[in-house]
Design a protein around this motif. Sequence first.
Motif, PDB file in Angstrom:
ATOM      1  N   LYS A 201      39.247  30.440 -38.526  1.00 31.08           N
ATOM      2  CA  LYS A 201      37.966  30.636 -37.831  1.00 31.08           C
ATOM      3  C   LYS A 201      38.221  30.467 -36.345  1.00 31.08           C
ATOM      4  O   LYS A 201      38.955  29.564 -35.926  1.00 31.08           O
ATOM      5  CB  LYS A 201      36.959  29.592 -38.332  1.00 31.08           C
ATOM      6  CG  LYS A 201      35.775  29.317 -37.436  1.00 31.08           C
ATOM      7  CD  LYS A 201      34.721  30.404 -37.521  1.00 31.08           C
ATOM      8  CE  LYS A 201      33.535  30.065 -36.614  1.00 31.08           C
ATOM      9  NZ  LYS A 201      32.513  31.129 -36.625  1.00 31.08           N
ATOM     10  N   LEU A 202      37.618  31.332 -35.515  1.00 31.61           N
ATOM     11  CA  LEU A 202      37.805  31.272 -34.074  1.00 31.61           C
ATOM     12  C   LEU A 202      36.468  31.105 -33.357  1.00 31.61           C
ATOM     13  O   LEU A 202      35.464  31.722 -33.743  1.00 31.61           O
ATOM     14  CB  LEU A 202      38.488  32.540 -33.555  1.00 31.61           C
ATOM     15  CG  LEU A 202      39.998  32.646 -33.768  1.00 31.61           C
ATOM     16  CD1 LEU A 202      40.461  34.070 -33.498  1.00 31.61           C
ATOM     17  CD2 LEU A 202      40.740  31.662 -32.867  1.00 31.61           C
ATOM     18  N   ALA A 203      36.487  30.283 -32.320  1.00 29.56           N
ATOM     19  CA  ALA A 203      35.329  30.134 -31.444  1.00 29.56           C
ATOM     20  C   ALA A 203      35.800  30.315 -30.010  1.00 29.56           C
ATOM     21  O   ALA A 203      36.777  29.684 -29.589  1.00 29.56           O
ATOM     22  CB  ALA A 203      34.678  28.768 -31.621  1.00 29.56           C
ATOM     23  N   PHE A 204      35.106  31.157 -29.274  1.00 26.92           N
ATOM     24  CA  PHE A 204      35.495  31.443 -27.887  1.00 26.92           C
ATOM     25  C   PHE A 204      34.262  31.450 -27.002  1.00 26.92           C
ATOM     26  O   PHE A 204      33.235  32.047 -27.347  1.00 26.92           O
ATOM     27  CB  PHE A 204      36.193  32.796 -27.786  1.00 26.92           C
ATOM     28  CG  PHE A 204      36.419  33.259 -26.368  1.00 26.92           C
ATOM     29  CD1 PHE A 204      37.465  32.757 -25.617  1.00 26.92           C
ATOM     30  CD2 PHE A 204      35.567  34.191 -25.777  1.00 26.92           C
ATOM     31  CE1 PHE A 204      37.665  33.158 -24.299  1.00 26.92           C
ATOM     32  CE2 PHE A 204      35.758  34.610 -24.473  1.00 26.92           C
ATOM     33  CZ  PHE A 204      36.814  34.096 -23.731  1.00 26.92           C
ATOM     34  N   THR A 205      34.362  30.789 -25.858  1.00 24.73           N
ATOM     35  CA  THR A 205      33.337  30.856 -24.818  1.00 24.73           C
ATOM     36  C   THR A 205      34.011  31.311 -23.536  1.00 24.73           C
ATOM     37  O   THR A 205      34.984  30.695 -23.086  1.00 24.73           O
ATOM     38  CB  THR A 205      32.673  29.484 -24.601  1.00 24.73           C
ATOM     39  OG1 THR A 205      32.082  29.048 -25.820  1.00 24.73           O
ATOM     40  CG2 THR A 205      31.611  29.572 -23.523  1.00 24.73           C
ATOM     41  N   GLY A 206      33.495  32.386 -22.947  1.00 19.63           N
ATOM     42  CA  GLY A 206      34.117  32.909 -21.740  1.00 19.63           C
ATOM     43  C   GLY A 206      33.601  34.297 -21.414  1.00 19.63           C
ATOM     44  O   GLY A 206      32.472  34.655 -21.764  1.00 19.63           O
ATOM     45  N   SER A 207      34.421  35.085 -20.796  1.00 19.00           N
ATOM     46  CA  SER A 207      34.003  36.403 -20.326  1.00 19.00           C
ATOM     47  C   SER A 207      33.961  37.423 -21.466  1.00 19.00           C
ATOM     48  O   SER A 207      34.631  37.281 -22.486  1.00 19.00           O
ATOM     49  CB  SER A 207      34.961  36.909 -19.249  1.00 19.00           C
ATOM     50  OG  SER A 207      36.221  37.233 -19.810  1.00 19.00           O
ATOM     51  N   ARG A 208      33.169  38.458 -21.233  1.00 17.19           N
ATOM     52  CA  ARG A 208      33.059  39.541 -22.217  1.00 17.19           C
ATOM     53  C   ARG A 208      34.409  40.224 -22.426  1.00 17.19           C
ATOM     54  O   ARG A 208      34.768  40.574 -23.565  1.00 17.19           O
ATOM     55  CB  ARG A 208      32.025  40.552 -21.746  1.00 17.19           C
ATOM     56  CG  ARG A 208      31.853  41.752 -22.674  1.00 17.19           C
ATOM     57  CD  ARG A 208      30.819  42.716 -22.107  1.00 17.19           C
ATOM     58  NE  ARG A 208      30.643  43.872 -22.976  1.00 17.19           N
ATOM     59  CZ  ARG A 208      31.371  44.976 -22.914  1.00 17.19           C
ATOM     60  NH1 ARG A 208      32.351  45.074 -22.035  1.00 17.19           N
ATOM     61  NH2 ARG A 208      31.123  45.990 -23.741  1.00 17.19           N
ATOM     62  N   GLU A 209      35.171  40.418 -21.354  1.00 11.85           N
ATOM     63  CA  GLU A 209      36.446  41.124 -21.461  1.00 11.85           C
ATOM     64  C   GLU A 209      37.425  40.361 -22.345  1.00 11.85           C
ATOM     65  O   GLU A 209      38.082  40.944 -23.219  1.00 11.85           O
ATOM     66  CB  GLU A 209      37.041  41.321 -20.061  1.00 11.85           C
ATOM     67  CG  GLU A 209      36.250  42.271 -19.167  1.00 11.85           C
ATOM     68  CD  GLU A 209      34.971  41.681 -18.631  1.00 11.85           C
ATOM     69  OE1 GLU A 209      34.077  42.457 -18.238  1.00 11.85           O
ATOM     70  OE2 GLU A 209      34.839  40.430 -18.629  1.00 11.85           O
ATOM     71  N   VAL A 210      37.531  39.048 -22.135  1.00 15.81           N
ATOM     72  CA  VAL A 210      38.427  38.256 -22.970  1.00 15.81           C
ATOM     73  C   VAL A 210      37.860  38.135 -24.384  1.00 15.81           C
ATOM     74  O   VAL A 210      38.610  38.130 -25.365  1.00 15.81           O
ATOM     75  CB  VAL A 210      38.657  36.867 -22.353  1.00 15.81           C
ATOM     76  CG1 VAL A 210      39.573  36.021 -23.243  1.00 15.81           C
ATOM     77  CG2 VAL A 210      39.267  37.001 -20.965  1.00 15.81           C
ATOM     78  N   GLY A 211      36.546  38.072 -24.493  1.00 13.73           N
ATOM     79  CA  GLY A 211      35.926  38.031 -25.815  1.00 13.73           C
ATOM     80  C   GLY A 211      36.280  39.240 -26.665  1.00 13.73           C
ATOM     81  O   GLY A 211      36.499  39.129 -27.873  1.00 13.73           O
ATOM     82  N   GLU A 212      36.348  40.401 -26.035  1.00 12.13           N
ATOM     83  CA  GLU A 212      36.760  41.600 -26.763  1.00 12.13           C
ATOM     84  C   GLU A 212      38.182  41.450 -27.295  1.00 12.13           C
ATOM     85  O   GLU A 212      38.476  41.818 -28.442  1.00 12.13           O
ATOM     86  CB  GLU A 212      36.670  42.817 -25.846  1.00 12.13           C
ATOM     87  CG  GLU A 212      35.259  43.233 -25.497  1.00 12.13           C
ATOM     88  CD  GLU A 212      35.247  44.401 -24.525  1.00 12.13           C
ATOM     89  OE1 GLU A 212      36.338  44.826 -24.085  1.00 12.13           O
ATOM     90  OE2 GLU A 212      34.144  44.891 -24.213  1.00 12.13           O
ATOM     91  N   ALA A 213      39.079  40.898 -26.466  1.00  7.96           N
ATOM     92  CA  ALA A 213      40.456  40.698 -26.899  1.00  7.96           C
ATOM     93  C   ALA A 213      40.535  39.698 -28.052  1.00  7.96           C
ATOM     94  O   ALA A 213      41.331  39.866 -28.982  1.00  7.96           O
ATOM     95  CB  ALA A 213      41.309  40.214 -25.724  1.00  7.96           C
ATOM     96  N   VAL A 214      39.697  38.674 -28.002  1.00  9.29           N
ATOM     97  CA  VAL A 214      39.658  37.699 -29.096  1.00  9.29           C
ATOM     98  C   VAL A 214      39.198  38.369 -30.387  1.00  9.29           C
ATOM     99  O   VAL A 214      39.766  38.142 -31.470  1.00  9.29           O
ATOM    100  CB  VAL A 214      38.729  36.524 -28.732  1.00  9.29           C
ATOM    101  CG1 VAL A 214      38.496  35.614 -29.938  1.00  9.29           C
ATOM    102  CG2 VAL A 214      39.320  35.717 -27.584  1.00  9.29           C
TER     103      VAL A 214
END
Length: 499
Positions: A235-248
């Motif tokens: 399971k992954l959780a990410f908070t940050g920019s949309r661009e990095v979120g796409e990569a995640v």
Amino acid sequence: MTESPTERNHPATESLLTQYPAVIAGKRVTTGRWIEVLDPSTARPFARVACCGAAEVEQAVAAARLAHETGWRFATAAERSLVCRRIAAGVRAARAELARLETRDTGKPISQALVDVDVAARYFDFYAGAVEALTGETILSQPDLLAFTLREPYGVSGHIIPWNYPLQVAARTLAPALAAGNCAVLKPAEDAPLTSVRLAEIALDAGLPAGALNVVPGYGEEAGAALTAHPGVDKLAFTGSREVGEAVMVAAARNIVPVTLELGGKSPHLVLPDFDAARAIPLIVRSITEHAGQNCSAGSRLLVHESVHDDLVAALAAEFRALRIGPGAGDPDLGPLISAKQRDRVLGYLELGRRDCVLATGGGVPEGAEYGEGFYVEPTIFDRVAPEHRLFNEEIFGPVLCVSTFSSLDEAVELADRTSYGLAAGVWTRDVSTAHWLARQVRAGQVFVNNYSAAGGVELPFGGYKNSGIGVEKGLEALREYTRCKTVAINTQPPGLSS
């Protein structure tokens, strides 16, 4: 990896910098590489943190898997609850230390850092209680079938958090994950990693099993990429920019791993003619200047009815000009931005605004020897910002308020939903029916009526619409995000009998 001493002479600066290790498998370890951590108010290094890469992430994931499979997944809800409460108590006991560290690391005023510590402790207390109330359902579908659901942890959860609220966001994602029975690997932002390391140390001292929480500081393209692509993460959780979120998301998709993403916003205040100015003005100011506007749900757009526009902008501009700017340790109203890179990014937007919009106040860098080399910008209001303009549509992540007007409720909704984001919104009116209608119409994960609290309270579910993300954090919903549903169906018909 070797055990880390507390301090060591840094060859690059020839000065004594406090040294912070990674935390892997219950050990405080170094990697042979370091990242210098700058004080945003001076632009000078004051600490360094171990720099992890793919090898350390591999070890951390293995440690989390072992801790999960050999103990933490079998701990009762009451046992996990007790450990979470001890973590909360440990955070409170270290309140002054953590707040000073957060202020030095991020530049935010010390009073705001103290609130962050209190909220971090509250997360662990809240989920300590909530997990004991987490239950499945009994499903009555057929007379001879007993069916029920179980909520089970995923296993190993990966967490990538930002630099603006590192302690608070770490607690926001880790508390429900750990309470639900997962074991975690946390990758903090390289610009502000220090309170994450201290949180892991506090958790170990509170009795969390070795390996249940691992912290791997490092750069996004190394440690972050390795964590998101690791096949051992469930399971992954990410908070940050949309661009990095796409990569995640792309990395998670390759392993068919669920994600929770919080990707920022361009949140509007909708101000109607009957608004309460005494209540609204201080909160509008705070919503865009707290931590120098470096807040995903900052109220960065002011959509105001044309009949009250002039008076409101004048009042806000006066409030902005009265704000005290300075180093976070002195507890000003406004501290520096996190880095030179972020300051230059915001200054680029200020240049656009001065060229295309009406500057009501601010618009540059504060002058004075007291600001030194710090990463400061003035709190700024741009008026008459066109809906097509970049300032209206893009997340600036600085103390910059963009003002536009509307003449009807339909136009207000259209402007509110004009951007690709949908994280939060504020509605200011004394009319209950109007407030309710607007709250239903605006596409945002949180809508505040006659109040505005960035990201809301610990108990309030927090998730975005559109490009602001997917999934929900905070509140009881977060526990469900960190568990999967298993259905058990038992044939209750006695043996030897036919239906």
